[in-house]
Design a protein around this motif. Sequence first.
Motif, PDB file in Angstrom:
ATOM      1  N   GLU A 172       1.544  -1.653  -5.901  1.00 47.62           N
ATOM      2  CA  GLU A 172       2.232  -2.894  -5.905  1.00 47.62           C
ATOM      3  C   GLU A 172       1.883  -3.530  -4.326  1.00 47.62           C
ATOM      4  OE1 GLU A 172       6.482  -4.915  -6.550  1.00 47.62           O
ATOM      5  OE2 GLU A 172       6.411  -2.788  -6.589  1.00 47.62           O
ATOM      6  N   ALA A 173       1.977  -2.677  -3.186  1.00 46.15           N
ATOM      7  CA  ALA A 173       1.762  -3.066  -2.024  1.00 46.15           C
ATOM      8  C   ALA A 173       0.453  -3.698  -1.852  1.00 46.15           C
ATOM      9  CB  ALA A 173       2.274  -2.042  -1.030  1.00 46.15           C
ATOM     10  N   THR A 174      -0.460  -3.035  -2.346  1.00 37.76           N
ATOM     11  CA  THR A 174      -1.936  -3.465  -2.325  1.00 37.76           C
ATOM     12  C   THR A 174      -2.287  -4.716  -3.138  1.00 37.76           C
ATOM     13  OG1 THR A 174      -2.503  -0.855  -2.086  1.00 37.76           O
ATOM     14  CG2 THR A 174      -4.248  -2.676  -2.631  1.00 37.76           C
ATOM     15  N   GLY A 175      -1.556  -4.778  -4.070  1.00 35.13           N
ATOM     16  CA  GLY A 175      -1.750  -6.023  -4.706  1.00 35.13           C
ATOM     17  C   GLY A 175      -1.108  -7.284  -4.194  1.00 35.13           C
ATOM     18  N   LYS A 176      -0.055  -6.978  -3.422  1.00 38.02           N
ATOM     19  CA  LYS A 176       0.542  -8.133  -2.536  1.00 38.02           C
ATOM     20  C   LYS A 176      -0.241  -8.465  -1.475  1.00 38.02           C
ATOM     21  CE  LYS A 176       5.328  -7.195  -3.646  1.00 38.02           C
ATOM     22  NZ  LYS A 176       6.725  -6.841  -3.067  1.00 38.02           N
ATOM     23  N   VAL A 177      -1.123  -7.635  -0.889  1.00 36.89           N
ATOM     24  CA  VAL A 177      -1.910  -7.702   0.245  1.00 36.89           C
ATOM     25  C   VAL A 177      -3.053  -8.708  -0.287  1.00 36.89           C
ATOM     26  CG1 VAL A 177      -3.466  -6.759   1.963  1.00 36.89           C
ATOM     27  CG2 VAL A 177      -1.055  -5.895   1.776  1.00 36.89           C
ATOM     28  N   GLY A 194      -6.106 -13.451  -0.653  1.00 34.63           N
ATOM     29  CA  GLY A 194      -6.837 -14.243  -1.516  1.00 34.63           C
ATOM     30  C   GLY A 194      -6.355 -15.725  -1.302  1.00 34.63           C
ATOM     31  N   ASP A 195      -4.851 -15.871  -1.001  1.00 31.80           N
ATOM     32  CA  ASP A 195      -4.561 -17.223  -0.666  1.00 31.80           C
ATOM     33  C   ASP A 195      -4.861 -17.620   0.612  1.00 31.80           C
ATOM     34  OD1 ASP A 195      -2.991 -17.308  -2.757  1.00 31.80           O
ATOM     35  OD2 ASP A 195      -0.965 -16.497  -1.762  1.00 31.80           O
ATOM     36  N   ALA A 196      -5.075 -16.786   1.728  1.00 34.53           N
ATOM     37  CA  ALA A 196      -5.402 -17.195   2.978  1.00 34.53           C
ATOM     38  C   ALA A 196      -7.043 -17.744   3.052  1.00 34.53           C
ATOM     39  CB  ALA A 196      -5.221 -16.255   4.064  1.00 34.53           C
ATOM     40  N   GLY A 215      -4.827  -9.159  -6.963  1.00 35.84           N
ATOM     41  CA  GLY A 215      -3.789  -8.815  -6.392  1.00 35.84           C
ATOM     42  C   GLY A 215      -2.550  -8.935  -7.280  1.00 35.84           C
ATOM     43  N   LEU A 216      -2.354 -10.075  -8.185  1.00 39.85           N
ATOM     44  CA  LEU A 216      -1.359 -10.462  -8.864  1.00 39.85           C
ATOM     45  C   LEU A 216      -1.454  -9.208 -10.152  1.00 39.85           C
ATOM     46  CD1 LEU A 216      -1.490 -14.316  -9.017  1.00 39.85           C
ATOM     47  CD2 LEU A 216       0.328 -12.868  -8.104  1.00 39.85           C
ATOM     48  N   LYS A 217      -2.591  -9.034 -10.585  1.00 39.57           N
ATOM     49  CA  LYS A 217      -2.965  -8.167 -11.668  1.00 39.57           C
ATOM     50  C   LYS A 217      -2.381  -6.804 -11.300  1.00 39.57           C
ATOM     51  CE  LYS A 217      -6.396  -5.833 -12.423  1.00 39.57           C
ATOM     52  NZ  LYS A 217      -7.750  -5.039 -12.583  1.00 39.57           N
ATOM     53  N   ASP A 218      -2.756  -6.196 -10.190  1.00 36.69           N
ATOM     54  CA  ASP A 218      -2.272  -5.030  -9.482  1.00 36.69           C
ATOM     55  C   ASP A 218      -1.019  -4.844  -9.417  1.00 36.69           C
ATOM     56  OD1 ASP A 218      -4.940  -4.164  -9.095  1.00 36.69           O
ATOM     57  OD2 ASP A 218      -4.998  -4.621  -7.079  1.00 36.69           O
ATOM     58  N   VAL A 232       0.568  -4.490 -12.861  1.00 40.07           N
ATOM     59  CA  VAL A 232       0.367  -3.115 -13.687  1.00 40.07           C
ATOM     60  C   VAL A 232       1.504  -2.090 -12.933  1.00 40.07           C
ATOM     61  CG1 VAL A 232      -1.346  -1.246 -13.838  1.00 40.07           C
ATOM     62  CG2 VAL A 232      -2.003  -3.593 -14.146  1.00 40.07           C
ATOM     63  N   ALA A 233       1.467  -2.409 -11.704  1.00 35.60           N
ATOM     64  CA  ALA A 233       2.509  -1.482 -10.962  1.00 35.60           C
ATOM     65  C   ALA A 233       3.829  -1.625 -11.455  1.00 35.60           C
ATOM     66  CB  ALA A 233       2.281  -1.700  -9.378  1.00 35.60           C
ATOM     67  N   LYS A 234       4.458  -2.739 -11.640  1.00 33.90           N
ATOM     68  CA  LYS A 234       5.592  -3.159 -12.152  1.00 33.90           C
ATOM     69  C   LYS A 234       5.554  -2.553 -13.392  1.00 33.90           C
ATOM     70  CE  LYS A 234       6.421  -6.691  -8.911  1.00 33.90           C
ATOM     71  NZ  LYS A 234       6.860  -8.148  -8.807  1.00 33.90           N
ATOM     72  N   ALA A 235       4.799  -2.794 -14.455  1.00 33.77           N
ATOM     73  CA  ALA A 235       4.826  -2.142 -15.718  1.00 33.77           C
ATOM     74  C   ALA A 235       5.050  -0.765 -15.606  1.00 33.77           C
ATOM     75  CB  ALA A 235       3.638  -2.623 -16.311  1.00 33.77           C
ATOM     76  N   LYS A 236       4.065   0.042 -14.950  1.00 29.37           N
ATOM     77  CA  LYS A 236       4.334   1.338 -14.771  1.00 29.37           C
ATOM     78  C   LYS A 236       5.746   1.912 -14.443  1.00 29.37           C
ATOM     79  CE  LYS A 236      -0.558   2.604 -14.177  1.00 29.37           C
ATOM     80  NZ  LYS A 236      -1.599   3.236 -13.163  1.00 29.37           N
ATOM     81  N   GLN A 237       6.319   0.995 -13.672  1.00 28.84           N
ATOM     82  CA  GLN A 237       7.723   1.623 -13.010  1.00 28.84           C
ATOM     83  C   GLN A 237       8.681   1.261 -13.906  1.00 28.84           C
ATOM     84  OE1 GLN A 237       8.105  -1.033  -9.424  1.00 28.84           O
ATOM     85  NE2 GLN A 237       6.798  -0.021  -8.453  1.00 28.84           N
ATOM     86  N   ALA A 238       8.627   0.242 -14.869  1.00 27.01           N
ATOM     87  CA  ALA A 238       9.359  -0.064 -15.926  1.00 27.01           C
ATOM     88  C   ALA A 238       9.409   1.224 -16.727  1.00 27.01           C
ATOM     89  CB  ALA A 238       8.964  -1.278 -16.498  1.00 27.01           C
ATOM     90  N   GLY A 239       8.139   1.725 -17.203  1.00 28.55           N
ATOM     91  CA  GLY A 239       8.035   2.616 -18.236  1.00 28.55           C
ATOM     92  C   GLY A 239       8.607   3.969 -17.691  1.00 28.55           C
ATOM     93  N   GLU A 240       8.412   4.209 -16.419  1.00 24.37           N
ATOM     94  CA  GLU A 240       8.865   5.436 -15.907  1.00 24.37           C
ATOM     95  C   GLU A 240      10.585   5.271 -15.962  1.00 24.37           C
ATOM     96  OE1 GLU A 240       7.461   8.435 -14.994  1.00 24.37           O
ATOM     97  OE2 GLU A 240       5.522   7.472 -15.624  1.00 24.37           O
TER      98      GLU A 240
END
Length: 61
Positions: A13-18, A23-25, A35-38, A41-49
């Motif tokens: 998730e942190a890597t995605g934010k970076v 990308g914005d900059a 980054g948004l996709k990453d 994916v991380a949030k979906a995995k966290q929800a599943g866990e």
Amino acid sequence: MGAGDKIGNKAKEATGKVKEKVGDATDNESLQAEGLKDQAVAKAKQAGEHLKDAAKDVTGK
């Protein structure tokens, strides 16, 4: 959820934010989207866990 899974998901998730911010900059839409996709994916995995953890709490297994 194992500690390793939590750390891995938070790192993804942190890597995605970076990536999104870079990308914005740099006006790089592809990197921003990646980054948004990453993050998604991380949030979906966290929800599943979290669902697995909740099921274990209910069943006691």
